[in-house]
Design a protein around this motif. Structure first.
Motif, mmCIF file in Angstrom:
data_model
loop_
_atom_site.group_PDB
_atom_site.id
_atom_site.type_symbol
_atom_site.label_atom_id
_atom_site.label_comp_id
_atom_site.label_asym_id
_atom_site.label_seq_id
_atom_site.Cartn_x
_atom_site.Cartn_y
_atom_site.Cartn_z
ATOM 1 N N GLY A 1 45.298 42.024 21.303
ATOM 2 C CA GLY A 1 46.671 41.691 20.923
ATOM 3 C C GLY A 1 47.309 40.712 21.886
ATOM 4 N N ILE A 2 47.167 40.955 23.176
ATOM 5 C CA ILE A 2 47.776 40.082 24.177
ATOM 6 C C ILE A 2 47.064 38.735 24.219
ATOM 7 C CG2 ILE A 2 48.197 39.764 26.641
ATOM 8 C CD1 ILE A 2 48.651 42.813 26.779
ATOM 9 N N ILE A 3 45.731 38.751 24.307
ATOM 10 C CA ILE A 3 44.974 37.491 24.363
ATOM 11 C C ILE A 3 45.156 36.714 23.062
ATOM 12 C CG2 ILE A 3 42.674 36.500 24.568
ATOM 13 C CD1 ILE A 3 42.787 37.839 27.074
ATOM 14 N N GLY A 4 45.175 37.421 21.929
ATOM 15 C CA GLY A 4 45.400 36.758 20.653
ATOM 16 C C GLY A 4 46.748 36.058 20.612
ATOM 17 N N ALA A 5 47.782 36.709 21.121
ATOM 18 C CA ALA A 5 49.112 36.102 21.160
ATOM 19 C C ALA A 5 49.127 34.883 22.069
ATOM 20 C CB ALA A 5 50.149 37.121 21.624
ATOM 21 N N VAL A 6 48.465 34.975 23.213
ATOM 22 C CA VAL A 6 48.432 33.855 24.150
ATOM 23 C C VAL A 6 47.667 32.673 23.549
ATOM 24 C CG1 VAL A 6 47.520 33.101 26.388
ATOM 25 C CG2 VAL A 6 48.733 35.268 26.202
ATOM 26 N N VAL A 7 46.511 32.949 22.950
ATOM 27 C CA VAL A 7 45.697 31.878 22.363
ATOM 28 C C VAL A 7 46.441 31.208 21.212
ATOM 29 C CG1 VAL A 7 43.590 31.426 21.036
ATOM 30 C CG2 VAL A 7 43.482 32.828 23.084
ATOM 31 N N LEU A 8 46.990 32.001 20.314
ATOM 32 C CA LEU A 8 47.704 31.415 19.183
ATOM 33 C C LEU A 8 48.973 30.712 19.638
ATOM 34 C CD1 LEU A 8 47.455 30.957 16.191
ATOM 35 C CD2 LEU A 8 48.726 33.047 15.808
ATOM 36 N N ASN A 9 49.630 31.218 20.672
ATOM 37 C CA ASN A 9 50.801 30.536 21.220
ATOM 38 C C ASN A 9 50.408 29.164 21.750
ATOM 39 O OD1 ASN A 9 53.524 30.226 22.123
ATOM 40 N ND2 ASN A 9 52.813 30.674 24.170
ATOM 41 N N PHE A 10 49.267 29.078 22.410
ATOM 42 C CA PHE A 10 48.775 27.801 22.918
ATOM 43 C C PHE A 10 48.515 26.832 21.765
ATOM 44 C CE2 PHE A 10 45.228 25.033 24.201
ATOM 45 C CZ PHE A 10 45.826 24.395 25.278
ATOM 46 N N ILE A 11 47.906 27.327 20.701
ATOM 47 C CA ILE A 11 47.621 26.490 19.530
ATOM 48 C C ILE A 11 48.927 26.035 18.879
ATOM 49 C CG2 ILE A 11 46.643 26.495 17.202
ATOM 50 C CD1 ILE A 11 44.480 28.441 18.324
ATOM 51 N N LEU A 12 49.882 26.956 18.715
ATOM 52 C CA LEU A 12 51.166 26.594 18.111
ATOM 53 C C LEU A 12 51.933 25.606 18.986
ATOM 54 C CD1 LEU A 12 52.372 30.054 16.753
ATOM 55 C CD2 LEU A 12 51.461 28.138 15.432
ATOM 56 N N ALA A 13 51.865 25.774 20.306
ATOM 57 C CA ALA A 13 52.548 24.856 21.221
ATOM 58 C C ALA A 13 51.956 23.455 21.121
ATOM 59 C CB ALA A 13 52.463 25.371 22.650
ATOM 60 N N ALA A 14 50.652 23.355 20.870
ATOM 61 C CA ALA A 14 50.018 22.049 20.709
ATOM 62 C C ALA A 14 50.581 21.312 19.493
ATOM 63 C CB ALA A 14 48.507 22.207 20.583
ATOM 64 N N PHE A 15 51.055 22.061 18.500
ATOM 65 C CA PHE A 15 51.658 21.474 17.312
ATOM 66 C C PHE A 15 53.183 21.421 17.394
ATOM 67 C CE2 PHE A 15 47.541 22.900 15.633
ATOM 68 C CZ PHE A 15 47.109 21.705 15.078
ATOM 69 N N GLY A 16 53.728 21.735 18.568
ATOM 70 C CA GLY A 16 55.170 21.645 18.781
ATOM 71 C C GLY A 16 55.962 22.833 18.280
ATOM 72 N N MET A 17 55.314 23.956 18.002
ATOM 73 C CA MET A 17 56.020 25.154 17.537
ATOM 74 C C MET A 17 56.076 26.184 18.662
ATOM 75 S SD MET A 17 54.516 25.620 13.712
ATOM 76 C CE MET A 17 52.837 25.074 13.987
ATOM 77 N N ALA A 18 57.147 26.934 18.714
ATOM 78 C CA ALA A 18 57.295 27.980 19.728
ATOM 79 C C ALA A 18 58.004 29.174 19.096
ATOM 80 C CB ALA A 18 58.085 27.465 20.918
ATOM 81 N N TYR A 19 57.925 30.308 19.749
ATOM 82 C CA TYR A 19 58.570 31.517 19.258
ATOM 83 C C TYR A 19 59.040 32.345 20.433
ATOM 84 C CZ TYR A 19 54.388 34.013 20.670
ATOM 85 O OH TYR A 19 53.370 34.541 21.411
ATOM 86 N N THR A 20 59.995 33.212 20.175
ATOM 87 C CA THR A 20 60.460 34.175 21.175
ATOM 88 C C THR A 20 60.814 35.466 20.457
ATOM 89 O OG1 THR A 20 62.737 33.404 21.002
ATOM 90 C CG2 THR A 20 61.410 32.430 22.750
ATOM 91 N N GLY A 21 60.846 36.527 21.197
ATOM 92 C CA GLY A 21 61.224 37.815 20.635
ATOM 93 C C GLY A 21 60.026 38.682 20.313
ATOM 94 N N TRP A 22 60.291 39.968 20.180
ATOM 95 C CA TRP A 22 59.183 40.918 20.026
ATOM 96 C C TRP A 22 58.580 40.905 18.633
ATOM 97 C CZ3 TRP A 22 59.271 45.127 16.773
ATOM 98 C CH2 TRP A 22 60.509 45.488 16.249
ATOM 99 N N ILE A 23 59.362 40.618 17.599
ATOM 100 C CA ILE A 23 58.794 40.576 16.241
ATOM 101 C C ILE A 23 57.848 39.390 16.116
ATOM 102 C CG2 ILE A 23 59.321 40.262 13.791
ATOM 103 C CD1 ILE A 23 61.873 41.861 14.262
ATOM 104 N N ALA A 24 58.274 38.247 16.619
ATOM 105 C CA ALA A 24 57.406 37.070 16.585
ATOM 106 C C ALA A 24 56.157 37.307 17.436
ATOM 107 C CB ALA A 24 58.160 35.847 17.084
ATOM 108 N N TYR A 25 56.316 37.970 18.586
ATOM 109 C CA TYR A 25 55.173 38.272 19.441
ATOM 110 C C TYR A 25 54.188 39.190 18.713
ATOM 111 C CZ TYR A 25 52.630 39.191 23.756
ATOM 112 O OH TYR A 25 51.661 39.265 24.719
ATOM 113 N N LEU A 26 54.703 40.147 17.958
ATOM 114 C CA LEU A 26 53.855 41.051 17.181
ATOM 115 C C LEU A 26 53.089 40.288 16.101
ATOM 116 C CD1 LEU A 26 52.935 43.955 16.452
ATOM 117 C CD2 LEU A 26 54.937 44.072 14.959
#
Length: 83
Positions: free
Chosen positions: A39-64
């Protein structure tokens, strides 16, 4: 210290929940520790991929949600590597 708008303890709890949901969704058999890690590594990896496309998120629902999707991707990648 926070991880995408959630604290470290919340990241562990939400990561565990995201990993557990991914385990059930992907019909995989893993333990609690691997659920948390996925769950944690998946969130970090996908966050990195989304950041490469200029997307970001915050909050616990988005993290889930991002943790769940990332954990599913990690499970699928693990299955592809194992054959």
């Amino acid at each position: 210290m926070s991880v995408n708008g959630v604290g470290i303890l919340a990241a562990i709890i939400i990561g565990g929940l995201a990993g557990w949901l991914a385990e059930k969704f992907m019909n995989s058999q893993m333990g609690l520790f691997m659920n948390i890690i996925l769950g944690i590594i998946g969130a970090v990896v996908l966050n990195f991929i989304l950041a490469a496309f200029g997307m970001a998120y915050t909050g616990w629902i988005a993290y889930l949600v991002v943790g769940f999707i990332g954990a599913c991707l990690l499970i699928a990648a693990g299955r592809a590597v194992r054959g």
